[in-house]
Design an enzyme around this catalytic site. Structure first.
Site, mmCIF file in Angstrom:
data_model
loop_
_atom_site.group_PDB
_atom_site.id
_atom_site.type_symbol
_atom_site.label_atom_id
_atom_site.label_comp_id
_atom_site.label_asym_id
_atom_site.label_seq_id
_atom_site.Cartn_x
_atom_site.Cartn_y
_atom_site.Cartn_z
ATOM 1 N N GLY A 1 0.846 -1.199 0.000
ATOM 2 C CA GLY A 1 0.000 0.000 0.000
ATOM 3 C C GLY A 1 0.878 1.245 0.000
ATOM 4 O O GLY A 1 0.508 2.289 0.535
ATOM 5 N N GLY B 1 -0.506 4.447 -1.182
ATOM 6 C CA GLY B 1 -1.825 4.792 -0.625
ATOM 7 C C GLY B 1 -1.752 5.941 0.373
ATOM 8 O O GLY B 1 -0.671 6.465 0.688
ATOM 9 N N HIS C 1 -9.203 2.865 18.443
ATOM 10 C CA HIS C 1 -8.423 3.825 19.229
ATOM 11 C C HIS C 1 -9.017 4.097 20.616
ATOM 12 O O HIS C 1 -8.323 4.088 21.612
ATOM 13 C CB HIS C 1 -8.343 5.167 18.488
ATOM 14 C CG HIS C 1 -7.667 5.088 17.153
ATOM 15 N ND1 HIS C 1 -6.581 4.294 16.902
ATOM 16 C CD2 HIS C 1 -7.923 5.738 15.983
ATOM 17 C CE1 HIS C 1 -6.185 4.457 15.647
ATOM 18 N NE2 HIS C 1 -6.990 5.324 15.065
HETATM 19 C C1 BG6 Z 1 -7.045 7.311 12.049
HETATM 20 C C2 BG6 Z 1 -8.463 7.325 11.583
HETATM 21 O O1 BG6 Z 1 -6.692 6.030 12.473
HETATM 22 O O2 BG6 Z 1 -6.901 8.235 13.128
HETATM 23 C C3 BG6 Z 1 -8.854 8.728 11.152
HETATM 24 O O3 BG6 Z 1 -8.611 6.429 10.482
HETATM 25 C C4 BG6 Z 1 -8.586 9.724 12.254
HETATM 26 O O4 BG6 Z 1 -10.216 8.764 10.780
HETATM 27 C C5 BG6 Z 1 -7.160 9.584 12.753
HETATM 28 O O5 BG6 Z 1 -8.799 11.017 11.752
HETATM 29 C C6 BG6 Z 1 -6.948 10.494 13.966
HETATM 30 O O6 BG6 Z 1 -5.693 10.374 14.469
HETATM 31 P P1 BG6 Z 1 -4.539 11.463 14.378
HETATM 32 O O7 BG6 Z 1 -3.606 11.059 15.439
HETATM 33 O O8 BG6 Z 1 -3.970 11.292 13.038
HETATM 34 O O9 BG6 Z 1 -5.171 12.789 14.582
#
Ligand code: BG6
EC number: 1.1.1.49
Length: 468
Positions: free
Chosen positions: A16, A19, A242
């Site tokens: 990826g 990507g 998360h």
């Molecule tokens: C990612 C999600 O894992 O975490 C996103 O797919 C999200 O949707 C992002 O915006 C937020 O994390 P950070 O640390 O990049 O602000």
């Protein structure tokens, strides 16, 4: 500059590689490791992806990613860095494995047979099983480490299938399931602050904490990743990944030691105590206009917002709500974990509602903020709220590391403390199951707002600390 043992030479295969995730997170993190001297003496990064990309085009792609998402490539580091990049696209699933096999062989010849092999799957979860099979089929699994992004599975059933498929090819010690919220500096302070300071260790329980809020609103849109997002939604993208892992960091019992395996065990085993989510305690939303985005199905029922009340069934936390919230196109971007403390027994009546809060900001370089009720200066006795703020960058001379930098370094050195475990994930999917099978009705909310009004009730009596 960070000081750490230099890992042994490594071949890093990035699936990826062209990507979105690789561009925004993985390639910049890799470059930061190079800048800080945290990569092995010698290494190769072999990009893999759909289609064939000429070597020079891949190098250009990496350069553009750094220009856009930093750190800006400087002449000295970039000059060395670019020499280690290769691209070997396409056909990995075929019987002969395509160009990647030759690229790995060549890299082994350059670095020595002892070079460690790391496969990084920066691809959507639907591709995990096939890629893992191919890694096994082409003899690239032996002694390798394999990195999986979240979500690891999308339901109880798909998690079991994926887990089985992965363990057919790999031993658990080779598997690195990462969740970048665990790699944030301030997330790690949840256990460091707690176990290294008597004052916090003593208050980390239901006698002192009235509620926990893990609140991650985002102003962010999803227009540049509609395909991924419409198949994922806020519950899978953020809540049970998360936010659950951060909840586990808050809720865990003291680990036997601060060794990586003990820390991992403490965090992952507490998830077994998460009570399955009650759909009546969850609010799902979708921002107005979502269905008009290019690439989103007209009648899409994907949630772009979720607020949930989670209960942790242990003597330490019984009766303390863990309020979790996140969503796209909301009024602000913040990532906070707040422990709202109970009012002390004593002579004061009503205290200001946002005093007595220990807050961790996970975003940026991280910050710890203790809000305290204090006497407002002046005659008489009026109460005010004061705040002691500790930006994590001030704790020591070292720069805080972005989460992907920390996590990739952990993979290179074999540190598993922030890796998620299959038993923990099995419990994640068990806790998520009622919500995934009986989804509450989706509520529409206005972009720029704080989401559906119904979520207010979930957080009563305190209300959400953000956006009041
Ligand atoms: C990612 C999600 O894992 O975490 C996103 O797919 C999200 O949707 C992002 O915006 C937020 O994390 P950070 O640390 O990049 O602000």
């Amino acid at each position: 500059m960070a000081t750490a043992r230099r890992p042994t030479p490594a071949i890093f295969v990035l699936y990826g590689a062209t990507g979105d995730l690789a561009r925004r997170m993985v390639l910049p993190a890799f470059y930061t490791l190079a800048e800080q001297g945290l990569l092995p003496e010698d290494w190769r990064l072999i990009g893999s992806g759909r289609g064939d990309v000429a070597h020079e085009d891949f190098v250009g792609h990496v350069h553009r990613s750094l220009e856009q998402f930093g750190p800006k490539p400087d002449n000295r580091t970039w000059g060395q860095f670019r020499k280690k990049l290769r691209f070997a696209g396409g056909d990995f699933a075929n019987d002969d494995g395509g160009p990647l096999i030759e690229a790995v062989r060549q890299a082994r010849q350059d670095l020595g047979e002892d070079a460690q092999l790391i496969h990084y799957l920066a691809v959507p979860p639907q591709a995990f099983i096939d890629l893992t099979d191919s890694i096994g089929k082409h003899g690239l699994a032996e002694n390798a480490r394999v990195v999986y992004e979240k979500p690891f599975g999308t339901s109880r059933k798909s998690f079991r299938q994926l887990d089985r498929a992965v363990h057919q090819v790999l031993d658990e010690s080779q598997v690195y399931r990462i969740d970048h919220f665990l790699g944030k500096e301030a997330t790690q302070d949840l256990h460091v602050l707690r176990f290294a300071n008597r004052v916090f260790e003593g208050m980390w329980n239901r006698d002192h904490v009235r509620a926990v809020q893990i609140d991650c609103p985002e102003t962010l849109d999803v227009a540049d990743r509609t395909d991924f997002y419409d198949h994922t939604g806020a519950v899978l993208d953020m809540l049970v990944t998360h936010l659950f892992q951060v909840a586990a960091e808050v809720a865990m019992e003291p680990p036997a030691s601060l060794e990586p395996a003990d820390l991992q065990a403490a965090r992952e085993s507490i998830i077994a105590k998460f009570r399955p989510l009650d759909p009546d305690e969850v609010v799902l939303g979708q921002f107005a206009g979502y269905r008009d985005l290019d690439g989103i199905a007209r009648g899409s029922k994907t949630d772009t917002y979720v607020a949930a009340r989670l209960w942790v069934n242990t003597p330490r936390w019984r009766g303390v709500p863990f309020l979790l919230r996140t969503g796209k196109r909301l009024a602000e971007t913040r990532q906070t974990v707040s422990l709202i403390l109970r009012d002390p027994v004593g002579p004061f009546g009503d205290l200001p509602p946002d005093g007595n809060v220990l807050r961790f900001a996970l975003d940026g370089s991280g910050e710890i903020d203790l809000r305290m009720v204090a006497k407002a200066p002046g005659v008489g006795l009026k109460l005010g709220v004061a705040s002691a703020r500790v930006p994590i960058s001030e704790v020591a001379a070292e720069e805080p590391l972005p989460p992907y930098v920390r996590l990739i370094h952990d993979v290179l050195t074999g540190d598993r403390s922030l890796v998620t475990r299959p038993d923990g994930l099995a419990h994640v999917w068990k806790a998520a199951d009622p919500l995934l099978s009986t989804r509450p009705r989706l509520k529409t909310y206005q972009p720029g707002s704080w989401g559906p009004a119904a979520a207010k009730k979930l957080a009563a009596p305190d209300g959400w600390l953000l956006g009041q």
